[in-house]
Design a protein around this motif. Sequence first.
Motif: not given
Length: 942
Positions: A155, A252, A254, A512
């Motif tokens: 990520r 984050e 995407e 997360k």
Amino acid sequence: MIPPNFISEGSLFGGILKLRNAIEAVVFSLGIAVPVLKIAAFSFTTKIIILCLTALPAGIFALIGVGGESLTAFLMNFFHFLRTRRTISVETVCVSEEKRTDKHLFPDIGDLPEEFDEEEKVSARKKRKKKQPAEADFFPVEKIENGICYLKDKRYIKIMEIEPINFLLRSAREQRNIVYSYMSYLKISPVKMQIKVISKKADIGSHLQKIQNDIAQEKNEKCKILLMDYYNLIRRIGLKEAVTRRFFMVLEYEPMPGGSKKNEEKEAIAQLHIAEQTARTYLRQCGNEVIEQEKPEEFMAELFYILLNRKKSNSVGFVENAAEAVDEYFLAVDKTDKIEIPISSLVMPKEIKFQKGSYIEIDGLYYAYFMIPSDGYKSQVAAGWLSLLVNAGEGIDVDIFLNKEPKDKAQFRLGQQIRINRSKMKETSDTNTDFDEIDSAIRSGYYLKEGLANNQDFYYMNILITITADSVEELEWRSNEMKKLMVSQDLQMKLCYFRQEQAFLSTLPLNKMEKGLYALSKRNVLTSGVSGCYPYVSFEMSDDNGILLGVNRYNNSLIIVDIFNSKIYKNANMAILGTSGAGKTFTLQLMAMRLREKNVQVFILAPLKGHEFRRACHNIDGEFIQISPASHHCINIMEIRKTDQKANICLDGDQRAERSELAAKIQRLHIFFSLLIPDMSHEERQLLDEALIKTYALKGITHQNASLYQQDGSYKPMPVLGDVYAVLMENPETKRMANILNRLVHGSASTFNQQTNVRLDNKYIVLDISELTGDLLTVGMFLALDYVWDKAKEDRTVEKAIFIDEVWQLIGASSNRLAAEFVLEIFKIIRGYGGAAICATQDINDFLALDDGKYGKGILNNSKTKIVLNLEDEEAQRVQEILNLSDTEVMNITHFARGNGLILTNNNNVTVEFKASALETEMITTDRQQLQELLKRREMKQ
């Protein structure tokens, strides 16, 4: 609204038992009872006793559950904890050869250490054990490059720091506008976000270091004593009271469905950069600023270092620690041409202990992690309600996770669950508590469905709370106090039993959350509910290069203000408002002394009660100039003063030949004579102008600046008022003006008729004009301002501050428009000369009286910072109208005790408790009881 979760798990026996718990209770009971009943060796009575001691407790425990979980879930989590509990020690870590690459992670952290000779390398390798890289595998960040974090789970995230605002002191209308602006951002924000709030002891090390530098550079011994006293005050407050908070947003990347993995990195960098700019734009509408980081990679690494080394980071900075880590790393590896230093080596602590089920130990500190369970919220909350957690105190961190669900999926599940719950409701008696639970789920479902139909988004929100302490006992005390605070607000907080490691990893700014914690703490909410959880509500004013004013009463942060910081404040001007006895003079002198301690040139004009400034002036080795008929001090109003123009010439070139010093002086003398002779006619003004030119001509001074100098380069002797008087007496048409001027030449105020006889180079000058009365008061105040203004314009690169106490005397109804214009001009243009104009007034009505408040309002509009002390109701209402204060702020102002005030700056209002040391209080107090105590102490010493 934060509605209850619309999905109901169902229950049995009128809502008393959860379905899963009941099933587990039956399974556990039967699993124990069947083998026991089959044992033939025991009698039936013995079997019953055994079942009462085994199956019955197991069934009861299964029915009740543990910590909100079913017994099986708790036991699975418990055994997982027993299997995985460990201590991670960084000292035993060495990166293997195959993990090295050809790039440095932080090439700008510092020069790599010099090459070791062969003997040193062999010795270092023998001392250090080579084991598996436990800490490298544990830390989830692979590297930090291109302004983003590359995580090991593939990520990409971006971390931003947000400057908060003082949300709670805003008016209801402003709060509503902020919430709506935040809602606008949420509609276009990324699907997943983490908002992290860190609360810790204020880091005053940098500020203390600057004070130590000031002490080393200060030549005046009395100022050194004050600086050391100020140093001890800051240190004492910082250790006991001061708390600071930092706010972060984690975004984050995407990936697009079906997107190419080949270009994913480039797309992630571009998308996260765009997301940052979008957040910056929308948050600015709320009044927040995203802090611009010069080195974003170092900023993010430093954040991880602070979070993982809270204790160490207070004394050892990130760069210093990184340099040590680089040295140690090179001792532990074989020599190669190209080596990559893993990020974990730079930020991880020496040891992390996951040995206990209720807390963990990192770097000598104890951490306990709590969550707000799914059913732990109030259904209705006020906007900004998270301030309860944000401002809870030192060592309390808050993490908010927002997960935006697809709208079509949420709408489908809502409709399906509403139908299921309605069918359940038909089968349930309305006397059962299960009926209320299902009814609540149905109403929640309809509320969410209606919101989605009105273009709102569906979110799951999770909140984790981190509590840190120096000992287990302190940790338990803080946890209990936090639980009491939550209960008082109808909120719940549950410990993450045996999930402390998972909670620890979840609270890292990685966006997360562990699945088990997510399931236990998720709460459904709409966009409007999320915007009501606006978290950036704890505004702080802290500048390492400023001066301490006091402590924020709402969040215990230090109020350290550098009014000369043009990046924060458009101008350095200040206005202090307060009723008599509210502490205006105390506050004004406290600021003046601390600015002087920072080597800022300070001028104080005291039109009333000048004696209150004498004690501090004497104790700081300042110059106390008393302008009055009875004083021997004199500032010659006729003097054209020689000023140091070196800096201005260097910046702009020599422009002295283009500007007539005489013409500029005569222009200000017209203001002086208009104050002395208010009814002067236009004809007399012209005659006065001619007389002034003639007066200077008699001394050999003309409009040519060269005429000011003598052969040795010094200025020629200047005329005094007596010389003007003599010229005016020569003309019958100007004898009236001469007769009025005679009072200052031969009359009771003849001390004005002298050459300047006071020191003008002191860093702390008080001009006392309090013994002047009537029309002489404005004349004397202008005389003092004229002198101060000349000094202020000398060097634009040098900081200086002009304090004007009781400014209403100059701009009020009893003053003159020319004098008021002169004061207002100072507030308008002093910024261009590197200075600050600071005024104080107690008579708000008189302050706003002249020309319908034109000058008073002008001063307030040109003062970026205002300090409002205690006011009477009538004055507070008027100030509310001018400064747009809320009703809550007005109520606070009318109830302020001495030593408390409201600071208004940059659209943020902060309630502050002013702090002064015992020595400072002794120097500047005007309180009668404190003066009596001071007198007794000094008499005893004598």
